[in-house]
Design a protein around this motif. Sequence first.
Motif, PDB file in Angstrom:
ATOM      1  N   MET B   1       0.846  -1.207   0.000  1.00 39.97           N
ATOM      2  CA  MET B   1       0.000   0.000   0.000  1.00 39.97           C
ATOM      3  C   MET B   1       0.876   1.251   0.000  1.00 39.97           C
ATOM      4  SD  MET B   1      -3.138   0.889   2.636  1.00 39.97           S
ATOM      5  CE  MET B   1      -2.190   0.861   4.156  1.00 39.97           C
ATOM      6  N   LYS B   2       0.559   2.162  -0.930  1.00 38.90           N
ATOM      7  CA  LYS B   2       1.269   3.440  -0.931  1.00 38.90           C
ATOM      8  C   LYS B   2       0.473   4.476  -0.123  1.00 38.90           C
ATOM      9  CE  LYS B   2       3.615   2.745  -5.325  1.00 38.90           C
ATOM     10  NZ  LYS B   2       3.785   3.189  -6.710  1.00 38.90           N
ATOM     11  N   ARG B   3       1.077   5.658   0.037  1.00 37.54           N
ATOM     12  CA  ARG B   3       0.450   6.697   0.864  1.00 37.54           C
ATOM     13  C   ARG B   3      -0.961   7.037   0.378  1.00 37.54           C
ATOM     14  NH1 ARG B   3       2.727  10.791  -0.824  1.00 37.54           N
ATOM     15  NH2 ARG B   3       4.758  10.687   0.178  1.00 37.54           N
ATOM     16  N   PHE B   4      -1.113   7.155  -0.946  1.00 42.37           N
ATOM     17  CA  PHE B   4      -2.406   7.534  -1.516  1.00 42.37           C
ATOM     18  C   PHE B   4      -3.522   6.586  -1.053  1.00 42.37           C
ATOM     19  CE2 PHE B   4      -5.719   7.753  -4.743  1.00 42.37           C
ATOM     20  CZ  PHE B   4      -5.819   9.105  -5.008  1.00 42.37           C
ATOM     21  N   ASP B   5      -3.227   5.281  -1.105  1.00 40.81           N
ATOM     22  CA  ASP B   5      -4.244   4.295  -0.708  1.00 40.81           C
ATOM     23  C   ASP B   5      -4.499   4.333   0.787  1.00 40.81           C
ATOM     24  OD1 ASP B   5      -4.471   3.238  -3.372  1.00 40.81           O
ATOM     25  OD2 ASP B   5      -2.466   2.411  -3.047  1.00 40.81           O
ATOM     26  N   ALA B   6      -3.441   4.610   1.565  1.00 37.97           N
ATOM     27  CA  ALA B   6      -3.613   4.693   3.020  1.00 37.97           C
ATOM     28  C   ALA B   6      -4.496   5.895   3.384  1.00 37.97           C
ATOM     29  CB  ALA B   6      -2.248   4.812   3.703  1.00 37.97           C
ATOM     30  N   ARG B  28      -1.303  17.153  -1.205  1.00 33.08           N
ATOM     31  CA  ARG B  28      -1.840  17.088  -2.568  1.00 33.08           C
ATOM     32  C   ARG B  28      -2.715  15.859  -2.754  1.00 33.08           C
ATOM     33  NH1 ARG B  28       3.416  18.688  -6.184  1.00 33.08           N
ATOM     34  NH2 ARG B  28       2.157  17.777  -7.847  1.00 33.08           N
ATOM     35  N   GLU B  29      -2.274  14.741  -2.200  1.00 33.94           N
ATOM     36  CA  GLU B  29      -3.064  13.509  -2.324  1.00 33.94           C
ATOM     37  C   GLU B  29      -4.364  13.614  -1.538  1.00 33.94           C
ATOM     38  OE1 GLU B  29       0.839  10.637  -3.099  1.00 33.94           O
ATOM     39  OE2 GLU B  29      -0.280  10.388  -1.243  1.00 33.94           O
ATOM     40  N   LEU B  30      -4.290  14.183  -0.332  1.00 31.87           N
ATOM     41  CA  LEU B  30      -5.510  14.365   0.460  1.00 31.87           C
ATOM     42  C   LEU B  30      -6.491  15.279  -0.274  1.00 31.87           C
ATOM     43  CD1 LEU B  30      -7.276  14.182   3.017  1.00 31.87           C
ATOM     44  CD2 LEU B  30      -5.894  16.018   4.018  1.00 31.87           C
ATOM     45  N   TYR B  31      -5.964  16.346  -0.860  1.00 32.39           N
ATOM     46  CA  TYR B  31      -6.801  17.303  -1.604  1.00 32.39           C
ATOM     47  C   TYR B  31      -7.529  16.602  -2.742  1.00 32.39           C
ATOM     48  CZ  TYR B  31      -7.952  21.543  -4.276  1.00 32.39           C
ATOM     49  OH  TYR B  31      -8.610  22.534  -4.969  1.00 32.39           O
ATOM     50  N   GLN B  32      -6.824  15.705  -3.421  1.00 34.42           N
ATOM     51  CA  GLN B  32      -7.433  14.976  -4.538  1.00 34.42           C
ATOM     52  C   GLN B  32      -8.438  13.930  -4.048  1.00 34.42           C
ATOM     53  OE1 GLN B  32      -4.744  12.548  -6.934  1.00 34.42           O
ATOM     54  NE2 GLN B  32      -6.029  12.820  -8.747  1.00 34.42           N
ATOM     55  N   GLY B 128       9.435  11.620   0.492  1.00 33.93           N
ATOM     56  CA  GLY B 128       8.655  11.341  -0.716  1.00 33.93           C
ATOM     57  C   GLY B 128       8.493  12.537  -1.648  1.00 33.93           C
ATOM     58  N   SER B 129       8.416  13.734  -1.081  1.00 36.81           N
ATOM     59  CA  SER B 129       8.109  14.896  -1.917  1.00 36.81           C
ATOM     60  C   SER B 129       9.340  15.486  -2.599  1.00 36.81           C
ATOM     61  CB  SER B 129       7.419  15.991  -1.081  1.00 36.81           C
ATOM     62  OG  SER B 129       6.195  15.510  -0.581  1.00 36.81           O
ATOM     63  N   ASP B 186      -0.155  10.830  -8.821  1.00 41.71           N
ATOM     64  CA  ASP B 186      -0.017  11.935  -9.769  1.00 41.71           C
ATOM     65  C   ASP B 186      -1.031  13.029  -9.393  1.00 41.71           C
ATOM     66  OD1 ASP B 186       0.874  13.377 -11.901  1.00 41.71           O
ATOM     67  OD2 ASP B 186      -0.353  12.305 -13.380  1.00 41.71           O
ATOM     68  N   SER B 187      -0.929  13.519  -8.158  1.00 41.38           N
ATOM     69  CA  SER B 187      -1.934  14.471  -7.666  1.00 41.38           C
ATOM     70  C   SER B 187      -1.543  15.900  -8.021  1.00 41.38           C
ATOM     71  CB  SER B 187      -2.069  14.356  -6.146  1.00 41.38           C
ATOM     72  OG  SER B 187      -2.436  13.053  -5.791  1.00 41.38           O
TER      73      SER B 187
END
Lengths: 163, 206
Positions: B1-6, B28-32, B128-129, B186-187
């Motif tokens: 699991m990557k951060r986006f899925d978590a 960015r991922e949370l925003y998306q 990561g960023s 890709d957020s």
Amino acid sequence: MDSSEAVYKGLKSAGIDFIVSVPCVNLGKILEIIDEDKEIIHVPVTREEEGIGICAGAYFGGKKTAILMQNSGLGNCVNALGSLYQLYSLPLVMIMSHRGTEGEPIVGQVPMGKDTPKVLDAMDLKYFNPKNSDNAKEIISNSWETSIKEKVPISILLDINYW
Amino acid sequence: MKRFDAIKDIMGYIKEEIVVCNIGFPSRELYQIKDRAKNFYMLGSMGLASSIGLGLAISKDNSNNNKDNINNINNLNSDKVDSNKGNEKIIVFDGDGSVLMNMGSLVTIFNQNPKNFILIVFDNGCYGSTGNQCTYAQNIDLLEIAKSIGFENCYNYVEINFEDILNKKQENSIFIHCKILPGNADSPIIDLNPDEIKNRFLKAIK
């Protein structure tokens, strides 16, 4: 009026109800008075930058916030003052014991003592240098309102000779 | 699991809670995934998400003040959280690199111990960023560090039912370690300015 009491009275009159601190020997008495005041939440912190992060959150939670620290701690706060406080236009009162000023016995305090006003100038952050208790009380009383109005942190530098 | 899925998994359980989110791709991922006014996207000040969340939690923690108010009396017979306005839990999304940058924060959180605060550390062992450079978190165990500081409620995300923990009345601040794989989604960049983020956040949590 006692120099420490003047700072406390100023903070009370400004309505400050949330204080974070990293101690300085010159702030010892104020910290003791604050701990006695049930209307003020006092959070000792491990590092000044952490402290102003906590203050940002407390402001979001409706508190009127201040940090009590030595001017050396300003150096630890610079990025957060820019990329948190200036970025989001957040208020804060910063009460600094300004070491390395006239009468400083400890050589290690001198470089940052000289640099402190220049760091604040470089960041366009307003600061005051009260020279006596009455002056300090008046400036600190108005500090929160000024900070809200100007949407930036306001610093009060208290030289060694202030105490 | 990557951060986006978590983050997606966790946001599936979030209702009225306040979320303070770490700088960079996490925001960015949370925003998306689920933009909402009760998300605070921290666009700068790396390391301070947990501190901002702590300040908010202390200032809103009713169990901390001396005025034993009606809320506490009402809660006597209930194990459930009162998620009325003003009593929301504060959830912080942090990262391993950011925790390493402000480790004193864990000590302050433990000592202050607001009972409305959950710190979730997404640990992918890298920055990561900035291009997935390794962090020292690869060689240590942040959960063991939290335990050794004294956190009584610290958990490995994969071993818990997060929804139960979220909805239960807390006795302590909670630390959750969420091990994930490196990699960003890709957020897009958040198209809100800092004032917009702050103003709608303040209005929503008032």
